[in-house]
Design a protein around this motif. Structure first.
Motif, mmCIF file in Angstrom:
data_model
loop_
_atom_site.group_PDB
_atom_site.id
_atom_site.type_symbol
_atom_site.label_atom_id
_atom_site.label_comp_id
_atom_site.label_asym_id
_atom_site.label_seq_id
_atom_site.Cartn_x
_atom_site.Cartn_y
_atom_site.Cartn_z
ATOM 1 N N ARG A 1 0.833 -1.208 0.000
ATOM 2 C CA ARG A 1 0.000 0.000 0.000
ATOM 3 C C ARG A 1 0.860 1.248 0.000
ATOM 4 N N GLU A 2 0.203 2.362 -0.339
ATOM 5 C CA GLU A 2 0.906 3.637 -0.345
ATOM 6 C C GLU A 2 0.784 4.257 1.055
ATOM 7 N N TRP A 3 1.832 4.964 1.485
ATOM 8 C CA TRP A 3 1.741 5.684 2.762
ATOM 9 C C TRP A 3 1.783 7.177 2.456
ATOM 10 N N MET A 4 0.655 7.852 2.668
ATOM 11 C CA MET A 4 0.569 9.265 2.325
ATOM 12 C C MET A 4 1.548 10.060 3.198
ATOM 13 N N SER A 5 2.386 10.846 2.541
ATOM 14 C CA SER A 5 3.478 11.499 3.279
ATOM 15 C C SER A 5 3.612 12.976 2.934
ATOM 16 N N PRO A 6 2.584 13.791 3.245
ATOM 17 C CA PRO A 6 2.693 15.220 2.935
ATOM 18 C C PRO A 6 3.844 15.898 3.692
ATOM 19 N N PHE A 7 4.272 17.018 3.143
ATOM 20 C CA PHE A 7 5.463 17.723 3.639
ATOM 21 C C PHE A 7 5.243 18.397 5.000
ATOM 22 N N ASN B 1 0.974 10.077 12.013
ATOM 23 C CA ASN B 1 0.298 11.324 11.629
ATOM 24 C C ASN B 1 0.296 12.268 12.826
ATOM 25 N N VAL B 2 0.926 13.399 12.660
ATOM 26 C CA VAL B 2 1.053 14.322 13.797
ATOM 27 C C VAL B 2 0.212 15.582 13.567
ATOM 28 N N ASN B 3 0.742 16.517 12.766
ATOM 29 C CA ASN B 3 0.039 17.790 12.566
ATOM 30 C C ASN B 3 -0.699 17.792 11.232
ATOM 31 N N MET B 4 -1.634 16.894 11.103
ATOM 32 C CA MET B 4 -2.323 16.771 9.819
ATOM 33 C C MET B 4 -3.819 16.803 10.103
ATOM 34 N N LYS B 5 -4.497 17.795 9.518
ATOM 35 C CA LYS B 5 -5.923 17.900 9.817
ATOM 36 C C LYS B 5 -6.788 17.912 8.562
ATOM 37 N N ASP B 6 -6.863 19.067 7.952
ATOM 38 C CA ASP B 6 -7.829 19.188 6.858
ATOM 39 C C ASP B 6 -7.230 18.758 5.523
ATOM 40 N N VAL B 7 -6.824 17.517 5.456
ATOM 41 C CA VAL B 7 -6.218 17.020 4.221
ATOM 42 C C VAL B 7 -7.108 15.918 3.687
ATOM 43 N N HIS B 8 -7.334 15.931 2.388
ATOM 44 C CA HIS B 8 -8.151 14.866 1.816
ATOM 45 C C HIS B 8 -7.290 13.994 0.898
ATOM 46 N N PHE B 9 -7.310 12.698 1.118
ATOM 47 C CA PHE B 9 -6.604 11.783 0.229
ATOM 48 C C PHE B 9 -7.649 10.943 -0.494
ATOM 49 N N PRO C 1 -10.180 5.547 6.467
ATOM 50 C CA PRO C 1 -10.281 6.564 7.512
ATOM 51 C C PRO C 1 -8.978 6.631 8.324
ATOM 52 N N TRP C 2 -8.572 7.834 8.656
ATOM 53 C CA TRP C 2 -7.335 8.008 9.426
ATOM 54 C C TRP C 2 -7.536 9.125 10.425
ATOM 55 N N THR C 3 -6.624 9.190 11.380
ATOM 56 C CA THR C 3 -6.639 10.317 12.304
ATOM 57 C C THR C 3 -5.203 10.767 12.528
ATOM 58 N N SER C 4 -5.041 11.797 13.324
ATOM 59 C CA SER C 4 -3.698 12.298 13.630
ATOM 60 C C SER C 4 -3.692 12.775 15.073
ATOM 61 N N LEU C 5 -2.501 12.996 15.579
ATOM 62 C CA LEU C 5 -2.375 13.504 16.939
ATOM 63 C C LEU C 5 -3.111 14.831 17.072
ATOM 64 N N GLU C 6 -3.026 15.645 16.032
ATOM 65 C CA GLU C 6 -3.686 16.960 16.074
ATOM 66 C C GLU C 6 -5.202 16.815 16.263
ATOM 67 N N HIS C 7 -5.796 15.815 15.603
ATOM 68 C CA HIS C 7 -7.227 15.583 15.785
ATOM 69 C C HIS C 7 -7.553 15.273 17.236
ATOM 70 N N ILE C 8 -6.667 14.549 17.883
ATOM 71 C CA ILE C 8 -6.961 14.069 19.236
ATOM 72 C C ILE C 8 -6.655 15.142 20.281
ATOM 73 N N VAL C 9 -5.481 15.787 20.172
ATOM 74 C CA VAL C 9 -5.107 16.735 21.236
ATOM 75 C C VAL C 9 -5.517 18.164 20.891
ATOM 76 N N LYS C 10 -6.082 18.331 19.690
ATOM 77 C CA LYS C 10 -6.637 19.629 19.248
ATOM 78 C C LYS C 10 -5.604 20.745 19.190
ATOM 79 N N GLN C 11 -4.360 20.367 19.014
ATOM 80 C CA GLN C 11 -3.344 21.395 18.777
ATOM 81 C C GLN C 11 -2.155 20.774 18.047
ATOM 82 N N LYS C 12 -1.300 21.654 17.521
ATOM 83 C CA LYS C 12 -0.105 21.153 16.831
ATOM 84 C C LYS C 12 0.914 20.710 17.875
ATOM 85 N N SER C 13 1.717 19.719 17.517
ATOM 86 C CA SER C 13 2.764 19.247 18.425
ATOM 87 C C SER C 13 4.122 19.503 17.794
#
Ligand code: BTN
Length: 321
Positions: A123-129, A211-219, A224-236
């Protein structure tokens, strides 16, 4: 193509991080580089899909980006000996390390961007900058490949412990064999490739994507995926996370090499996302269903079928049904 993280790119981003518009000529003067060099860096950033507004020869970064910095990670690390490479862009950090064999490691390589990030099962692993962690470790052990059972589960446990040590309110779970879950969605994954060496030892390349600081990205076509930012509601700060991850992995690998999977068996129970759930396990074209009943001493998944029989799986793709 592989790009080492360029200090000038870092400086351009640091300048633009104030959210103001900067003229190319001002930045060039300030950074001691040509206007063309500034322009080329901005083009590179735009190719990485960073939102930069270009107007009247001035540049404005829409959202600040905080890059991974070797010096910051090194300062936070307890294990100072590891050699570390930070790449701006690479096909895949796993492939990069495979190509620098027979280097024995331990080496860790982190990248800001992967053009061909790979997941399990092709599979592909989405890796935005500039927003997540893409890292791989290379390390050589004096063991036969057959003695490395459970390694990927160990890495999942260590990654979860690292995350929880940073934020005690965070509950990371592991979906066998190696998906890192936050809440009910996947936030990370592990891709391990082990190669036997001629002298009986083996080299493991351990890739971790988080996935850390990734929120409003559509692939497109992505699960379905989530990120730390979704959970802790801030950038890390990814430097802090990377340093913890490296320390936990290096310490844990020492224990694993000495004592094998056994000390981790109990820990797995704390993180077992599938425990007592109805699941299906796909191995190649064959699908089995049953209730997940933990793992055995080798890290194999135990599935209780509707007839009460226990089946074991050394590999496969699991889904909660
Ligand atoms: C999975 O869940 O399928 C595994 C994902 C592993 C992704 C990481 S990111 C760093 C390293 N480089 C890759 O190309 N893959 C792994």
């Amino acid at each position: 193509m592989t790009h080492q993280l360029s200090p000038n790119l870092l400086k351009v981003i640091q300048t633009l991080n104030d959210g103001k518009r900067h003229a190319g000529s001002d930045m060039a003067k300030q950074l001691g580089i040509s206007r063309t060099a500034v322009w080329k860096i901005v083009q590179r950033l735009k190719n990485y899909n960073l939102a930069i507004e270009v107007q009247h020869q001035g540049y404005r970064l829409i959202e600040p980006v905080h890059l991974i910095e070797k010096a910051k990670i090194k300062k936070l690390l307890k294990n100072k000996e590891i050699s570390m490479e930070i790449l701006e862009s690479v096909l895949s950090t796993n492939d990069y390390l495979r190509n620098i064999r027979p280097n024995k490691g331990p080496i860790v390589c982190l990248a800001e961007y992967q053009t061909k990030g790979r997941g399990r099962l092709g599979r592909e692993w989405m890796s935005p900058f500039g927003c997540n962690i893409y890292c791989s470790f290379l390390f050589t052990v004096n063991k036969d490949i057959s003695e490395l059972s459970g390694l990927s589960l160990v890495i999942g446990i260590l990654a979860s412990q690292a995350l929880e040590s940073l934020n005690h309110n965070l509950k990371s779970m592991l979906k066998w064999p190696n998906d890192i879950y936050l809440g009910d969605k996947k936030a990370g994954g592990i891709l391990i490739e082990v190669m036997a060496e001629a002298n009986g030892s083996c080299t493991a390349i351990i890739g971790i994507g988080l996935n850390v600081n990734m929120k409003d990205v559509h692939f497109a076509n992505n699960k379905p995926w989530t990120s730390l930012e979704h959970i802790v509601k801030q950038k890390s700060d990814r430097n802090v996370i990377a340093a913890k991850l490296i320390d936990y992995i290096l310490n844990g690998l020492d224990v694993y090499v000495e004592e094998g999977f056994k000390p981790f068996l109990k820990e797995w129970k704390k993180y077992d996302y599938l425990a007592n759930k109805d699941v299906s396990v796909q191995v190649g074209k064959t699908k089995s269903a049953g209730i997940a009943k933990g793992i055995d001493e080798n890290g194999f998944l135990i599935l209780e079928t509707s007839k009460g029989a226990k089946e074991k799986f050394s590999s496969g793709d699991t889904t909660v049904i």
